[in-house]
Design a protein around this motif. Structure first.
Motif: not given
Lengths: 160, 675
Positions: B155, B223, B226-227, B230, B242-243, B246, B249-250
């Motif tokens: 981040c 999520d 982020l979308i 993106e 960002l990926t 993501r 985060t996952a």
């Protein structure tokens, strides 16, 4: 009997045995002794009473009662010992005979002696010459030479 | 046997024996019961108290383990787990030790040990599981921390890029709004991430993960943001960041889920362990309760036993007290009742009623006493009756006595005259006795002379006998000599006969000698016979003398005795005379005595009357009546008295001649009078 005198008389000495009177010719009588102490001879016949001293000689003494098969009795003051002179087989021997009493010397004619076969078996008949009758009594006349048998004489001599 | 007939001592012995037996029975029962109680108390301490103690210890340990596990589950301190394991081990060892001593264990306790051991195994497995889970949890947290760090880093990387871009745009004055929007979005993402992390830490410290759904929603928000980013950002570099964001985060979401799950499993394990612990605790507490309940049961049983014993004791004591009281009362009654009767009886007798009766039919000591009292009464009755009869007799006899004393007086007079006659006769007798004495003395001297002569005659006869015996002996010698002479003559006759004719003369001599000897013999025998009869005669004479001499001596003695007797008779006659005088005196005394006797008879009658009054005090059923008799008796007595008085005068007048007679008596009488 050879010793008869010219009158045909003989002298006999009478003596008692029990109630009987016997007579013996004086030729066979040497002496009459009073009863005295007799020394006994052991292992001798019953009639053989023992020995006495006769003037320094030894004299065997027999009991006439026993010899003639009579019962023995005790001696009394009348008991005497006759000293006999017995002739046998040309030998003479002196023997004392105890009799109950001596009575007398008597003279009898030889023919007064009667043979007596009826005497039976009470006495040995060969030494009884016969029997005489004197005063309603019978006197048995003994032949003193025959009274003892030859064996008895030998016994008597052995005792001496 | 009847109770009344028992002796008092046997009654007492029986009563006390019965009480002693009751006491022994009560005591025995009490001893048996208390022994039982003592044994039961022992079994409580040996069997049930150990159960309670053991279960307490087990329970305590289990509690300790449970609390340690709890603290471990919350604090995740390995030290707690270690300590819990240590206690568990200790518990297991303790149970093993108990199981080794299984034989001494109570059945309930042994069963408990077996079940608790299997439960403990489960417990241990759960603890192991929890340990593993806690390690997993730690690793999950590390992963989660790492994922969070990378998320933040990513981040910040993106933000740094955007901020530098913005700065550049600002600098170039070509600042685009969209960048600012992107920064805002990115900051929002970062904020949400921080919120999640803060809440996660908070939850960890609170041990509360109930808001997991919220976290999932927040991650979904990230999520969506982020979308949006993106969509707005097409820059490849930014896209890369960002990926990354993501992905991290996952990863963070995943790690958090894992951690929460792991945490939940740990809590679940803790819960199970807690349940297991509770189960153990319940097992032990049940054991303890059972032990306590059984102890309580035993205590209750003991108490009931003690109560029973106490009841038996109380009942026994009451019974023995009642029995003793009854017995005491009975015995006291059995003694006092007959005693009362006896006292009444004795009082009656004391009042003189000899017809009183005492009737108690018993065989004990009281019975004996009654019997004895009755016997005493009978004896007394008999005695009094006899006395009364005797008094009667005495009264009669005193009358007779008066009469008799009169006749005695009369008799005394006659006696006095008789005594005089006897005295005269005695004088004559004395004279004849003296004559006898003189004759006897003469006879005595004659008899003495005769005895002397007889003795010398006897000696002469003895000499004569000896002389005749000597003659007889000598005659025997003569007899012997005659016998020997006879034998000698026979020998001579034999010799003479043997000599034949020459000895004929000698034979004649010998024959003569023989005849002389025979005659001597006969003469000696006759002399012997005569001297023998002479000896016999002399012997007979001697025997006669021997018998006659003592007879004459006896005669002499008898004559001497006669002389002595005559002398004694002479003195005896004197004594008899004296005695007669004394006799006379006695007769006088008798007369006086007869008078006195008459007086005494009167006195006796008075006494008999008095005695009758005395004995009449006793009631015997045959009362003596002396009143009328007495009068007649006295009437008689008076006349008698006069009579006897006259008699005594008569006697006095007759006494004088008796005394005169005595004066004329001889020397012996005078001697006698001195006595």
């Amino acid at each position: 009997m050879s010793d008869t005198n010219e009158n045909g008389m003989s002298h006999y000495l009478t003596f008692q045995l029990g109630n009987e009177v016997f007579a013996a010719h004086v030729k066979s009588i040497l002496k009459i002794l009073e009863m005295q102490k007799i020394t006994e001879v052991p292992r001798s016949p019953a009639y053989m009473k023992g020995l006495i001293n006769l003037r320094g000689n030894v004299l065997p003494v027999i009991d006439a009662r026993l010899k003639f098969g009579m019962a023995a009795t005790g001696y009394t003051e009348k008991t005497c010992i006759l000293v006999l002179n017995i002739a046998i087989d040309q030998e003479t021997i002196e023997v004392g005979a105890i009799v109950d009493a001596v009575m007398d010397v008597m003279e009898f004619p030889d023919n007064a002696i009667k043979p007596s076969p009826s005497l039976g078996s009470k006495y040995k008949s060969d030494f009884i010459e016969g029997v005489m009758k004197v005063d309603e009594r019978f006197i048995m006349v003994l032949n003193m030479d025959s009274v003892f048998s030859t064996e008895e004489i030998i016994d008597l001599k052995e005792v001496i | 046997m009847k109770w009344n007939n028992l002796k008092i001592k046997y009654k007492l012995a029986l009563g006390f024996g019965a009480i002693i037996v009751i006491l022994i029975i009560i005591g025995g029962i009490s001893i048996v019961e208390f022994t039982k109680i003592e044994r039961d108390s022992g079994s409580i301490s040996e069997q049930y108290l150990p159960g309670v103690i053991i279960s307490n210890k087990l329970e305590r340990n289990t509690f300790r383990i449970s609390s340690l596990l709890n603290s471990f589950a919350l604090g995740k301190k390995q030290a707690d787990l270690k300590e819990a394991k240590k206690y568990l081990l200790e518990l297991e060892n303790y149970l093993d030790n108990l199981a080794l001593a299984k034989n001494q264990l109570e059945e309930n306790l042994a069963k408990t040990i077996i079940t608790s051991k299997s439960t403990l195994k489960e417990y241990r497995a759960l603890m192991d599981e929890m340990a593993g889970e806690s390690i997993q949890l730690e690793s999950n947290r590390a992963v989660m921390d790492e994922a969070a760090e990378s998320f933040v880093d990513n981040c910040f990387d993106y933000l740094k890029g955007q901020e530098s871009l913005l700065a550049y745009q600002i600098d170039s004055r070509k600042a685009k709004r969209e960048v600012l929007e992107r920064i805002t979005l990115a900051n929002n993402i970062l904020d949400i991430g921080n919120f999640i992390r803060i809440n996660n830490f908070k939850n960890q410290s609170d041990n509360n993960f109930s808001n997991q759904e919220e976290f999932n929603n927040r991650f979904a928000e990230i999520d969506q943001l982020l979308i949006l980013l993106e969509k707005t950002d097409s820059d490849p570099d930014n896209r890369f960041y960002l990926t990354n964001i993501r992905v991290s985060t996952a990863a963070y979401h995943q790690a958090m889920d894992d951690y929460i799950n792991s945490y939940k499993r740990l809590q679940h394990g803790n819960k199970q362990a807690h349940e297991t612990g509770s189960r153990l605790v319940s097992i032990y507490s049940t054991l303890a309760e059972n032990s306590v309940a059984e102890s309580a049961g035993f205590v209750a049983y003991s108490i009931s036993k003690i109560k029973d014993s106490l009841n038996i004791l109380i009942i026994g004591l009451i019974l023995s007290i009642i029995f003793s009281a009854l017995l005491g009362w009975q015995i006291a009654r059995s003694i006092s009742r007959p005693l009362k009767k006896g006292v009444a009886f004795a009082r009656e007798i004391a009042e003189g009623n000899l017809e009183a009766t005492l009737e108690i039919d018993r065989n004990d000591e009281m019975g004996e006493l009654v019997e004895t009292l009755n016997a005493m009464k009978a004896k007394l009755h008999n005695t009094i009756s006899s006395i009364q009869a005797a008094v009667q007799h005495i009264a009669d006899a005193s009358a007779q006595m008066s009469q008799t004393s009169q006749s005695i007086s009369q008799g005394s007079t006659e006696q006095a005259s008789s005594a005089e006659e006897i005295s005269a006769a005695m004088e004559e007798m004395s004279a004849s006795i003296s004559q006898n004495t003189a004759n006897a003395q003469r006879t005595e001297s004659i008899a003495a002379q005769a005895t002397g002569k007889m003795k010398s005659g006897n000696a002469n006869v003895m000499d004569l006998t000896a002389a005749i015996k000597e003659i007889a002996e000598k005659i025997t010698i003569i007899g012997d000599i005659a016998y020997q002479t006879n034998i000698l003559s026979l020998n001579a006759s034999v010799e003479a006969a043997r000599a034949g004719e020459y000895g004929r003369g000698f034979a004649v001599v010998a024959d003569e000698v023989k005849k002389l000897a025979e005659r001597s013999q006969v003469a000696a025998t006759e002399i012997d016979k005569v001297s023998g009869s002479g000896v016999n005669l002399a012997e007979e004479s001697r025997q006669l003398f021997i018998t006659i001499v003592p007879q004459i001596e006896d005669t002499l003695k008898l004559v001497q005795e006669i002389t002595a007797s005559s002398l004694e008779q002479s003195s005896g006659a004197g004594q008899v005379n004296d005695s007669i005088q004394q006799f006379n005196q006695v007769i006088q005394q008798n007369a006086a005595a007869a008078q006195e006797m008459a007086t005494n008879a009167e006195e006796l009658a008075t006494q008999a009357e008095y005695l009758t009054e005395m004995t009449n005090f006793f009631k015997t059923g045959n009362r003596t009546q002396t009143g009328h008799k007495k009068e007649s008796y006295f009437a008689k007595k008076k006349s008698k008295e006069l009579y006897s008085g006259k008699n005594s005068l008569q006697i006095k007048s007759t006494q004088k001649p008796g005394v005169d007679l005595r004066m004329g008596s001889d020397r012996l009488d005078n001697d006698f009078e001195k006595y």
